[in-house]
Each structure stands twice: as C-alpha cells, then as structure tokens.
Design an enzyme around this catalytic site. Structure first.
Site, PDB file in Angstrom:
ATOM      1  N   LYS A 167       7.276  -0.173  14.264  1.00  0.00           N
ATOM      2  CA  LYS A 167       6.293  -1.215  13.921  1.00  0.00           C
ATOM      3  C   LYS A 167       6.946  -2.145  12.928  1.00  0.00           C
ATOM      4  O   LYS A 167       7.509  -1.712  11.930  1.00  0.00           O
ATOM      5  CB  LYS A 167       4.981  -0.612  13.400  1.00  0.00           C
ATOM      6  CG  LYS A 167       5.021   0.038  12.037  1.00  0.00           C
ATOM      7  CD  LYS A 167       3.594   0.262  11.498  1.00  0.00           C
ATOM      8  CE  LYS A 167       3.597   0.600  10.018  1.00  0.00           C
ATOM      9  NZ  LYS A 167       2.259   0.835   9.454  1.00  0.00           N
ATOM     10  N   GLU A 175      -2.540   6.051  12.181  1.00  0.00           N
ATOM     11  CA  GLU A 175      -1.722   6.365  10.997  1.00  0.00           C
ATOM     12  C   GLU A 175      -2.618   6.350   9.761  1.00  0.00           C
ATOM     13  O   GLU A 175      -3.510   5.502   9.656  1.00  0.00           O
ATOM     14  CB  GLU A 175      -0.630   5.287  10.893  1.00  0.00           C
ATOM     15  CG  GLU A 175       0.227   5.340   9.635  1.00  0.00           C
ATOM     16  CD  GLU A 175       1.107   4.082   9.550  1.00  0.00           C
ATOM     17  OE1 GLU A 175       1.428   3.476  10.600  1.00  0.00           O
ATOM     18  OE2 GLU A 175       1.445   3.692   8.425  1.00  0.00           O
ATOM     19  N   SER A 179       0.869  -1.182   0.000  1.00  0.00           N
ATOM     20  CA  SER A 179       0.000   0.000   0.000  1.00  0.00           C
ATOM     21  C   SER A 179       0.904   1.230   0.000  1.00  0.00           C
ATOM     22  O   SER A 179       1.176   1.837   1.018  1.00  0.00           O
ATOM     23  CB  SER A 179      -0.936   0.000   1.212  1.00  0.00           C
ATOM     24  OG  SER A 179      -0.229   0.124   2.427  1.00  0.00           O
ATOM     25  N   LYS A 184      10.053   4.922   6.686  1.00  0.00           N
ATOM     26  CA  LYS A 184      10.366   3.712   5.924  1.00  0.00           C
ATOM     27  C   LYS A 184      11.546   4.024   5.009  1.00  0.00           C
ATOM     28  O   LYS A 184      11.439   4.893   4.136  1.00  0.00           O
ATOM     29  CB  LYS A 184       9.168   3.314   5.062  1.00  0.00           C
ATOM     30  CG  LYS A 184       7.928   2.852   5.834  1.00  0.00           C
ATOM     31  CD  LYS A 184       6.716   2.866   4.908  1.00  0.00           C
ATOM     32  CE  LYS A 184       5.564   2.037   5.448  1.00  0.00           C
ATOM     33  NZ  LYS A 184       4.312   2.290   4.661  1.00  0.00           N
ATOM     34  N   ASP A 208       1.841   8.619   6.644  1.00  0.00           N
ATOM     35  CA  ASP A 208       2.657   7.619   5.941  1.00  0.00           C
ATOM     36  C   ASP A 208       2.566   7.863   4.434  1.00  0.00           C
ATOM     37  O   ASP A 208       3.458   8.463   3.840  1.00  0.00           O
ATOM     38  CB  ASP A 208       2.191   6.207   6.326  1.00  0.00           C
ATOM     39  CG  ASP A 208       2.835   5.111   5.494  1.00  0.00           C
ATOM     40  OD1 ASP A 208       3.826   5.374   4.794  1.00  0.00           O
ATOM     41  OD2 ASP A 208       2.339   3.960   5.530  1.00  0.00           O
ATOM     42  N   HIS A 260       8.818  -1.244   9.122  1.00  0.00           N
ATOM     43  CA  HIS A 260       9.111  -2.241   8.091  1.00  0.00           C
ATOM     44  C   HIS A 260       8.220  -1.963   6.888  1.00  0.00           C
ATOM     45  O   HIS A 260       7.453  -0.996   6.883  1.00  0.00           O
ATOM     46  CB  HIS A 260       8.804  -3.648   8.636  1.00  0.00           C
ATOM     47  CG  HIS A 260       7.338  -3.835   8.939  1.00  0.00           C
ATOM     48  ND1 HIS A 260       6.735  -5.068   9.073  1.00  0.00           N
ATOM     49  CD2 HIS A 260       6.323  -2.923   9.128  1.00  0.00           C
ATOM     50  CE1 HIS A 260       5.453  -4.916   9.316  1.00  0.00           C
ATOM     51  NE2 HIS A 260       5.178  -3.640   9.364  1.00  0.00           N
ATOM     52  N   GLU A 278       1.680  -9.313   7.150  1.00  0.00           N
ATOM     53  CA  GLU A 278       2.566  -8.874   8.223  1.00  0.00           C
ATOM     54  C   GLU A 278       2.473  -9.788   9.444  1.00  0.00           C
ATOM     55  O   GLU A 278       2.908  -9.429  10.540  1.00  0.00           O
ATOM     56  CB  GLU A 278       2.261  -7.415   8.592  1.00  0.00           C
ATOM     57  CG  GLU A 278       2.519  -6.497   7.404  1.00  0.00           C
ATOM     58  CD  GLU A 278       2.509  -5.019   7.719  1.00  0.00           C
ATOM     59  OE1 GLU A 278       2.050  -4.637   8.820  1.00  0.00           O
ATOM     60  OE2 GLU A 278       2.948  -4.244   6.863  1.00  0.00           O
ATOM     61  N   HIS A 331      -3.281  -6.046   2.803  1.00  0.00           N
ATOM     62  CA  HIS A 331      -2.406  -7.090   3.343  1.00  0.00           C
ATOM     63  C   HIS A 331      -3.113  -8.411   3.626  1.00  0.00           C
ATOM     64  O   HIS A 331      -2.509  -9.335   4.164  1.00  0.00           O
ATOM     65  CB  HIS A 331      -1.734  -6.606   4.639  1.00  0.00           C
ATOM     66  CG  HIS A 331      -0.826  -5.437   4.416  1.00  0.00           C
ATOM     67  ND1 HIS A 331      -0.347  -4.649   5.426  1.00  0.00           N
ATOM     68  CD2 HIS A 331      -0.305  -4.913   3.266  1.00  0.00           C
ATOM     69  CE1 HIS A 331       0.429  -3.695   4.917  1.00  0.00           C
ATOM     70  NE2 HIS A 331       0.467  -3.834   3.619  1.00  0.00           N
ATOM     71  N   GLU A 358      -4.303  -2.246   9.504  1.00  0.00           N
ATOM     72  CA  GLU A 358      -3.489  -2.736  10.626  1.00  0.00           C
ATOM     73  C   GLU A 358      -4.097  -2.377  11.986  1.00  0.00           C
ATOM     74  O   GLU A 358      -4.494  -1.238  12.216  1.00  0.00           O
ATOM     75  CB  GLU A 358      -2.074  -2.134  10.559  1.00  0.00           C
ATOM     76  CG  GLU A 358      -1.384  -2.438   9.237  1.00  0.00           C
ATOM     77  CD  GLU A 358      -0.044  -1.728   9.080  1.00  0.00           C
ATOM     78  OE1 GLU A 358       0.544  -1.304  10.090  1.00  0.00           O
ATOM     79  OE2 GLU A 358       0.390  -1.601   7.927  1.00  0.00           O
ATOM     80  N   ASP A 394      -3.519   1.501  11.756  1.00  0.00           N
ATOM     81  CA  ASP A 394      -3.175   2.052  10.448  1.00  0.00           C
ATOM     82  C   ASP A 394      -4.268   1.645   9.477  1.00  0.00           C
ATOM     83  O   ASP A 394      -4.174   0.591   8.842  1.00  0.00           O
ATOM     84  CB  ASP A 394      -1.805   1.559   9.961  1.00  0.00           C
ATOM     85  CG  ASP A 394      -1.470   2.113   8.572  1.00  0.00           C
ATOM     86  OD1 ASP A 394      -2.238   2.982   8.080  1.00  0.00           O
ATOM     87  OD2 ASP A 394      -0.461   1.690   7.984  1.00  0.00           O
TER      88      ASP A 394
HETATM   89  P1  PGA Z   1       3.137  -1.354   3.013  1.00  0.00           P
HETATM   90  O1  PGA Z   1       2.268  -1.191   4.340  1.00  0.00           O
HETATM   91  O2  PGA Z   1       4.498  -1.754   3.396  1.00  0.00           O
HETATM   92  O3  PGA Z   1       2.388  -2.371   2.245  1.00  0.00           O
HETATM   93  O4  PGA Z   1       3.121   0.010   2.341  1.00  0.00           O
HETATM   94  C1  PGA Z   1       2.749  -0.640   5.516  1.00  0.00           C
HETATM   95  C2  PGA Z   1       2.004   0.613   5.873  1.00  0.00           C
HETATM   96  O5  PGA Z   1       1.073   1.056   5.169  1.00  0.00           O
HETATM   97  O6  PGA Z   1       2.350   1.223   6.883  1.00  0.00           O
HETATM   98 ZN    ZN Z   2       0.825   2.888   6.700  1.00  0.00          ZN
END
Ligand code: PGA
Ligand code: ZN
Length: 417
Positions: free
Chosen positions: A385, A282, A40, A334, A309, A362, A203, A153, A162, A241
């Site tokens: 996270k 988030e 995502s 990230k 994010d 991650h 995840e 996910h 999440e 999230d």
């Molecule tokens: P992604 O998801 O690694 O698939 O982007 C993690 C997130 O959205 O925080």
């Molecule tokens: Zn996110």
C-alpha cells in the site's frame, strides 16, 4: 568498503523535515535514500528523533538526526570493509545502544540502511529488487490504492483512516495500476456529482465531508462499477485501515460520535464484510486492546485478512509474541517502524514462516523514494500500500513497480500463496 555517510535535512510530503542520506563506497558508487514519517504511529515504534526546538519547524526539525549520521555513524562506518548490509545494520544498532533506536534516531538509521542497500546493489550491478534478500519467489504485489482518507490523515469527520481499492483480479501490474486510476477518477466524478469537496488527504485519497464508514463503502463500490470492474476477488476488492488506536478511548471506540465496545466493533466489521467486498482489515481494533484483537481474529480471521500495524510495529520480537497469542493473520511492514532494512526483512520472514501475510507500506509522510517497491517485489510478499494513484510521492512507488514489470516481464503478479 564505505567511504562516507552524509545526511541533509529535506522536506517530506507534508512539508515537515526529514532526512536524505547519501552513502558513498570506495569503488565510487554513490546512492541516496529519503526517510518516511508516520502520523498515526504505534507507541512501540522505533524512535523518530526530532529536535524539539520550537524555533525551527515548530520543533519537528531533524538536525540532531542529521548530525548523528554525519558524526557518529559516518565515523563508525567509514574506512572499514563490511561483509554485508546485515553486518552494518547490526553495528548501527550496537552503536545506538538502546532497544528502540532512541539515541541516534531510527530516522538516522533507516536512511543509512536504505541508502547502503541501494549502493551495494548498484555496486554489484543488480537492480534492488534482485539484490535484496528474498523470502518467497519474487513477484509483483497487488497495489492497494488508498482512495479515500480520514482519521489522522484528513481534517474531515471520518474516523476510519483508509479506504483502499485493490485490483486482486488483475493479471499484470500495468492493468492493476490502470484499474486503480480509473476507479479513483470514477470516485472523483461521484463526489463532484454529490456536491462533495474533492480535496485530498495526506495519502492522496479524497477527503470529503463524510462521517459514516458504510456511506463511503457504498460510494466506492459504486465507483468500481462505474469504472466497469467487478467488485470482489475476481475484480477489485476493498481493504480498510480504520487505524482504530486513534479512536480508541477508555470508554470504547468512538465512531462518528457513538461509543462502541470491542464486541460492537467486531459485529460491525462482520456486517461490513458481509455487505461489501472487503478482503482485508488493518488495525480494526486498537493496540490498547489485545483481548479484543484475539476475539476479532477468532471471529473474522478465517474469512478475511487481518493486518496488525500499530500493535506490531514491524518488530520481529513483538510479532513473534503476537503470533503465539493468535493475534491477526498478517502484518503491515514499514521500514522506519523498526529502523533497519535487515530487521524489516527479518519481520517479514517470521510472518512468512508462520503463514502470516505481509503488506509492505509507505508512511503518510513520504518522499519520492521508491525503496519499498523493490522491497515488496524482492520478498515476494504479494501486497503493497502506498497511497492513492495520485501525488508525486505516491505514484513514484507505483511507477517504479510498472518499470520493474517492464524490465522483468516474467515476474508473476498478485497475492502470494
Ligand atoms: P501513518 O499511517 O504513516 O500515518 O502511520 C499509515 C498507517 O496507519 O498504516
Ligand atoms: Zn495502519
């Protein structure tokens, strides 16, 4: 001096290709890094270069990025004496020549940058969590365990991506990991008792056939209690999230079949925060909706952490502009969203100076690489996270944090500031 940079194509935790990069120094030090990959993704992330050749891995091969490491990057970096990681990172960005690393690939650059950081730390005889640049005092971060997966996910009907349990009240990493694992097992028992599937999402969180976020929150609070912990800041808090960019449409946010306006979403979050021990949300709204984000921040920003994010992409320039606009009060961090270690730390420093929180993260596609554990400790950001307390590529990071604590018992644990 760098002797050579080499990459090969390996698989990530979703069984898709990614890069493993090895850097060797003239003093004989050799270090490697595995490159993470998201599902995502924010539209303004640095570009993950994929081959697009349908005859290999359905187009998702990374042989071009591997070729860029073994070719251009190796030629440009080898045989020269560099003064710092920052200097090499800058040279790689200049060589790429695009604003978003589209030519050589952010996956090629971040793998090289991470492997070089690791090599330089090893060459200096220091652990990475001490060698990496600090921002505030080094500390052990609160691990945010993603125990229930939806959205991009998992193939279940849940739109929120999440649901994380965060041992805010723990006093050590060891105890925090134990708390996360015990809640995870308690949740599993509840799911089994309720006749739900206990298959896992990308995840490592469970991915049952549930559709209403509030129903999931009830289950999680009950599981926290089953495991014998108080819920909330004194015990285990909940972080969400929703990854709302994924269910944003031009007509509104589509949650379990219902269309909600930005104001409806904000009201729903306000109610959730009142009903459940949620301390962080988030991507509560989409990257397509900056006005909604301003409203969300004005409404809930004093009560809880609001993490950007998809709309921030770990990008120093984007985050600087968002801070000026009063959007969010924290950033997700990230490394592959921006593509070098130096720019990642710069994004964190900008957040720190503005009083914005930073949660190191991650990606949903991972390798057993543990770089982000050291990054979170070194910068003292206080939160990380990295998925459920299950699955090898997730627990590699949590286990690394436990090892760091064992090696440095004087480090404090918990949220920064
Ligand atoms: P992604 O998801 O690694 O698939 O982007 C993690 C997130 O959205 O925080
Ligand atoms: Zn996110």
């Amino acid at each position: 001096e760098i002797n050579g940079v080499q990459a090969i194509e390996i698989l990530d935790s979703r069984g898709r290709p990614t890069l493993n990069v090895t850097v060797s120094l003239a003093d004989g030090t050799v270090a490697e890094a595995g490159v993470p990959s998201g599902a995502s993704t924010g539209t303004r992330e640095a570009v993950e270069l994929r081959d697009g050749d349908p005859s290999r891995f359905g187009g998702s091969g990374v042989s071009k990025a591997v070729g860029n490491v073994n070719g251009e990057l190796n030629t440009a970096l080898s045989g020269l004496s560099w003064t710092s990681l920052a200097e090499v990172d800058r040279a790689m960005c200049d060589l790429d020549g695009t604003p978003n690393k589209a030519r050589l690939g952010a996956n090629a650059l971040i793998g090289t940058s991470m492997a070089l950081a690791r090599a330089l730390a090893a060459s200096a005889g220091r652990p990475m969590y001490e060698w990496l640049p600090g921002i505030s005092e080094a500390r052990l971060p609160v691990p945010c365990f993603n125990v229930l997966n939806g959205g991009a996910h998992a193939p279940n009907p849940l739109d929120f991506q999440e649901f994380m349990v965060c041992p805010l009240g723990a006093t050590s990493m060891r105890e925090a990991i134990r708390a996360g694992a015990e809640v995870y097992q308690a949740l599993r028992k509840r799911l089994v008792a309720g006749g739900h599937a206990t298959g896992l999402g990308d995840e490592g969180g469970f991915a049952p056939n549930l559709a209403e976020p509030e129903e999931v929150l009830e289950l999680i609070v009950a599981s926290i209690n089953d495991a014998g912990y108080p819920s909330g800041t004194a015990g285990i808090g909940i972080a969400l999230d929703p990854a709302a960019s994924e269910f944003w449409t031009a007509d509104g946010y589509k949650v379990n079949g219902t269309l909600l306006s930005s104001a409806d979403m904000i009201a729903r979050y306000a109610e959730m925060v009142t009903r459940f021990p949620i301390w962080s949300i988030e991507d509560g709204l989409g990257e397509q909706d900056p006005d909604g984000w301003k409203q969300l921040t004005a409404t809930l920003g004093e009560r809880i952490q609001l993490v950007g994010d998809d709309n921030f992409c770990t990008n120093p320039a984007i985050i600087t502009a968002a801070i000026a606009d009063g959007i969010a009060n924290a950033a997700l961090i990230k490394v592959n969203q921006i593509g070098t270690v130096t720019e990642t730390v710069e994004a964190m420093r900008i957040c720190h100076e503005a009083g914005y929180g930073q949660m190191v993260s991650h990606r949903s596609g991972e390798t057993p690489d543990t770089f982000i554990a050291d990054l979170a400790v070194a910068t003292g950001c206080g939160q990380i996270k990295t998925g459920a307390p299950a699955r090898g590529e997730r627990i590699a990071k949590y286990n690394r944090l436990v090892q760091i604590e064992a090696a440095r018992p004087s480090l404090s644990y918990g949220l920064a500031g």
